[in-house]
Design a protein around this motif. Structure first.
Motif, PDB file in Angstrom:
ATOM      1  N   SER A  21     -12.674   0.896  -3.619  1.00  0.00           N
ATOM      2  CA  SER A  21     -12.827  -0.039  -2.691  1.00  0.00           C
ATOM      3  C   SER A  21     -11.425  -0.951  -2.604  1.00  0.00           C
ATOM      4  O   SER A  21     -10.988  -1.160  -3.743  1.00  0.00           O
ATOM      5  CB  SER A  21     -14.073  -0.943  -2.551  1.00  0.00           C
ATOM      6  N   CYS A  22     -10.904  -1.207  -1.577  1.00  0.00           N
ATOM      7  CA  CYS A  22      -9.982  -2.074  -1.303  1.00  0.00           C
ATOM      8  C   CYS A  22     -10.296  -3.326  -0.131  1.00  0.00           C
ATOM      9  O   CYS A  22     -10.471  -3.008   0.774  1.00  0.00           O
ATOM     10  CB  CYS A  22      -8.839  -1.311  -0.994  1.00  0.00           C
ATOM     11  N   VAL A  23     -10.346  -4.246  -0.582  1.00  0.00           N
ATOM     12  CA  VAL A  23     -10.836  -5.457   0.234  1.00  0.00           C
ATOM     13  C   VAL A  23      -9.659  -6.422   0.784  1.00  0.00           C
ATOM     14  O   VAL A  23      -8.970  -6.766  -0.357  1.00  0.00           O
ATOM     15  CB  VAL A  23     -11.882  -6.467  -0.572  1.00  0.00           C
ATOM     16  N   ALA A  24      -9.702  -6.609   1.749  1.00  0.00           N
ATOM     17  CA  ALA A  24      -8.459  -7.070   2.299  1.00  0.00           C
ATOM     18  C   ALA A  24      -8.851  -8.664   2.612  1.00  0.00           C
ATOM     19  O   ALA A  24      -9.994  -8.839   3.463  1.00  0.00           O
ATOM     20  CB  ALA A  24      -8.076  -6.620   3.633  1.00  0.00           C
ATOM     21  N   SER A  25      -8.046  -9.550   2.464  1.00  0.00           N
ATOM     22  CA  SER A  25      -8.421 -10.987   2.580  1.00  0.00           C
ATOM     23  C   SER A  25      -7.311 -11.567   3.265  1.00  0.00           C
ATOM     24  O   SER A  25      -6.246 -10.962   3.253  1.00  0.00           O
ATOM     25  CB  SER A  25      -8.692 -11.754   1.410  1.00  0.00           C
ATOM     26  N   GLY A  26      -7.308 -12.729   4.106  1.00  0.00           N
ATOM     27  CA  GLY A  26      -6.218 -13.217   4.900  1.00  0.00           C
ATOM     28  C   GLY A  26      -6.450 -12.721   6.212  1.00  0.00           C
ATOM     29  O   GLY A  26      -5.747 -13.467   7.250  1.00  0.00           O
ATOM     30  N   SER A  27      -6.634 -11.596   6.381  1.00  0.00           N
ATOM     31  CA  SER A  27      -6.608 -10.956   7.592  1.00  0.00           C
ATOM     32  C   SER A  27      -7.132  -9.467   7.414  1.00  0.00           C
ATOM     33  O   SER A  27      -7.387  -9.099   6.307  1.00  0.00           O
ATOM     34  CB  SER A  27      -5.238 -10.652   8.234  1.00  0.00           C
ATOM     35  N   ASP A  75     -15.846  -3.287  10.048  1.00  0.00           N
ATOM     36  CA  ASP A  75     -15.303  -4.837  10.253  1.00  0.00           C
ATOM     37  C   ASP A  75     -13.627  -4.554   9.802  1.00  0.00           C
ATOM     38  O   ASP A  75     -12.903  -5.480   9.882  1.00  0.00           O
ATOM     39  CB  ASP A  75     -15.773  -5.733   9.207  1.00  0.00           C
ATOM     40  N   LYS A  76     -13.184  -3.536   9.443  1.00  0.00           N
ATOM     41  CA  LYS A  76     -11.799  -3.227   8.853  1.00  0.00           C
ATOM     42  C   LYS A  76     -11.213  -3.946   7.918  1.00  0.00           C
ATOM     43  O   LYS A  76     -10.235  -4.538   8.010  1.00  0.00           O
ATOM     44  CB  LYS A  76     -10.949  -2.926  10.441  1.00  0.00           C
ATOM     45  N   ARG A  77     -12.230  -4.399   7.181  1.00  0.00           N
ATOM     46  CA  ARG A  77     -11.904  -5.543   5.840  1.00  0.00           C
ATOM     47  C   ARG A  77     -11.730  -4.594   4.682  1.00  0.00           C
ATOM     48  O   ARG A  77     -11.321  -4.883   3.607  1.00  0.00           O
ATOM     49  CB  ARG A  77     -12.654  -6.611   5.955  1.00  0.00           C
ATOM     50  N   THR A  78     -12.567  -3.506   4.581  1.00  0.00           N
ATOM     51  CA  THR A  78     -12.361  -2.795   3.308  1.00  0.00           C
ATOM     52  C   THR A  78     -12.000  -1.188   3.506  1.00  0.00           C
ATOM     53  O   THR A  78     -12.629  -0.713   4.633  1.00  0.00           O
ATOM     54  CB  THR A  78     -13.906  -2.703   2.651  1.00  0.00           C
ATOM     55  N   LEU A  79     -11.434  -0.703   2.768  1.00  0.00           N
ATOM     56  CA  LEU A  79     -10.658   0.638   2.612  1.00  0.00           C
ATOM     57  C   LEU A  79     -11.360   1.426   1.589  1.00  0.00           C
ATOM     58  O   LEU A  79     -11.608   0.745   0.528  1.00  0.00           O
ATOM     59  CB  LEU A  79      -9.338   0.437   2.550  1.00  0.00           C
ATOM     60  N   TYR A  80     -11.991   2.518   1.717  1.00  0.00           N
ATOM     61  CA  TYR A  80     -12.489   3.149   0.874  1.00  0.00           C
ATOM     62  C   TYR A  80     -12.001   4.382   0.292  1.00  0.00           C
ATOM     63  O   TYR A  80     -11.199   5.141   1.182  1.00  0.00           O
ATOM     64  CB  TYR A  80     -13.920   3.833   1.160  1.00  0.00           C
ATOM     65  N   LEU A  81     -12.103   4.846  -0.834  1.00  0.00           N
ATOM     66  CA  LEU A  81     -11.602   6.155  -1.373  1.00  0.00           C
ATOM     67  C   LEU A  81     -12.814   6.620  -1.918  1.00  0.00           C
ATOM     68  O   LEU A  81     -13.103   6.118  -3.157  1.00  0.00           O
ATOM     69  CB  LEU A  81     -10.202   6.328  -1.851  1.00  0.00           C
ATOM     70  N   GLN A  82     -13.211   7.909  -1.282  1.00  0.00           N
ATOM     71  CA  GLN A  82     -14.398   8.504  -1.975  1.00  0.00           C
ATOM     72  C   GLN A  82     -13.925   9.816  -2.908  1.00  0.00           C
ATOM     73  O   GLN A  82     -13.013  10.537  -2.126  1.00  0.00           O
ATOM     74  CB  GLN A  82     -15.599   9.084  -1.042  1.00  0.00           C
ATOM     75  N   MET A  83     -14.001   9.631  -4.190  1.00  0.00           N
ATOM     76  CA  MET A  83     -13.484  10.972  -5.057  1.00  0.00           C
ATOM     77  C   MET A  83     -14.457  11.729  -5.508  1.00  0.00           C
ATOM     78  O   MET A  83     -15.019  11.180  -6.182  1.00  0.00           O
ATOM     79  CB  MET A  83     -12.529  10.117  -5.891  1.00  0.00           C
ATOM     80  N   ASP A  84     -14.461  12.992  -5.188  1.00  0.00           N
ATOM     81  CA  ASP A  84     -15.559  13.784  -5.630  1.00  0.00           C
ATOM     82  C   ASP A  84     -14.852  14.995  -6.556  1.00  0.00           C
ATOM     83  O   ASP A  84     -13.777  15.215  -6.343  1.00  0.00           O
ATOM     84  CB  ASP A  84     -16.371  14.415  -4.548  1.00  0.00           C
ATOM     85  N   ARG A  85     -15.700  15.596  -7.288  1.00  0.00           N
ATOM     86  CA  ARG A  85     -15.001  16.672  -8.107  1.00  0.00           C
ATOM     87  C   ARG A  85     -13.800  16.536  -8.968  1.00  0.00           C
ATOM     88  O   ARG A  85     -12.795  17.091  -8.699  1.00  0.00           O
ATOM     89  CB  ARG A  85     -15.142  18.127  -7.153  1.00  0.00           C
ATOM     90  N   LEU A  86     -14.031  15.197  -9.450  1.00  0.00           N
ATOM     91  CA  LEU A  86     -12.698  14.564 -10.221  1.00  0.00           C
ATOM     92  C   LEU A  86     -12.270  15.683 -11.276  1.00  0.00           C
ATOM     93  O   LEU A  86     -13.102  16.199 -11.901  1.00  0.00           O
ATOM     94  CB  LEU A  86     -12.909  13.356 -10.788  1.00  0.00           C
ATOM     95  N   LYS A  87     -11.039  15.678 -11.322  1.00  0.00           N
ATOM     96  CA  LYS A  87     -10.269  16.532 -12.664  1.00  0.00           C
ATOM     97  C   LYS A  87      -9.650  15.428 -13.463  1.00  0.00           C
ATOM     98  O   LYS A  87      -8.995  14.342 -13.027  1.00  0.00           O
ATOM     99  CB  LYS A  87      -9.241  17.490 -11.731  1.00  0.00           C
TER     100      LYS A  87
END
Length: 126
Positions: A21-27, A75-87
């Motif tokens: 997760s990447c949470v944006a603050s300030g805007s 809300d466009k305040r959090t960016l996600y990266l779902q990572m499956d089948r990790l190597k």
């Protein structure tokens, strides 16, 4: 000014999953081009995935296509990266970044961003 803070990294066995997760603050991230990059020890940043928060277009590196998914909350305040089948070769520090003018070419092709998070460590054990 946007501040970005990543979380969700950790140690996982090969074949497992993590969601960053990447949470944006300030805007919010609305209208921005945002993405995930990773840095291997002693190497330059490598692009992983990007999402344009205006039109929803997504971009994925060949090395993660079919395994990773990028998304954002409504809300466009959090960016996600779902990572499956990790190597094991996915082991790196993962950073989120955003280009405030929404220039996806700058972000995706040139890793040019106005805002960067400090990163979260992902370690995949074999």
């Amino acid at each position: 000014e946007v501040q970005l803070v990543e979380s969700g990294g950790g140690l996982v066995q090969a074949g497992g999953s993590l969601r960053l997760s990447c949470v944006a603050s300030g805007s919010t991230l609305s209208g921005l081009a945002a993405g995930w990059f990773r840095r291997f020890p002693g190497q330059e940043l490598e692009r992983v995935a990007a999402l344009h928060l205006r039109d929803g277009a997504t971009y994925l590196a060949d090395s993660v296509r079919g395994r990773f998914t990028i998304s954002a909350d409504s809300d466009k305040r959090t960016l996600y990266l779902q990572m499956d089948r990790l190597k094991p070769e996915d082991t790196a520090v993962y950073h989120c970044a955003a280009n405030r003018r929404g220039y996806m070419n700058d972000l995706w092709k040139n890793s040019r961003a106005d805002y960067w998070g400090r990163g979260t460590q992902v370690t995949v054990a074999s």
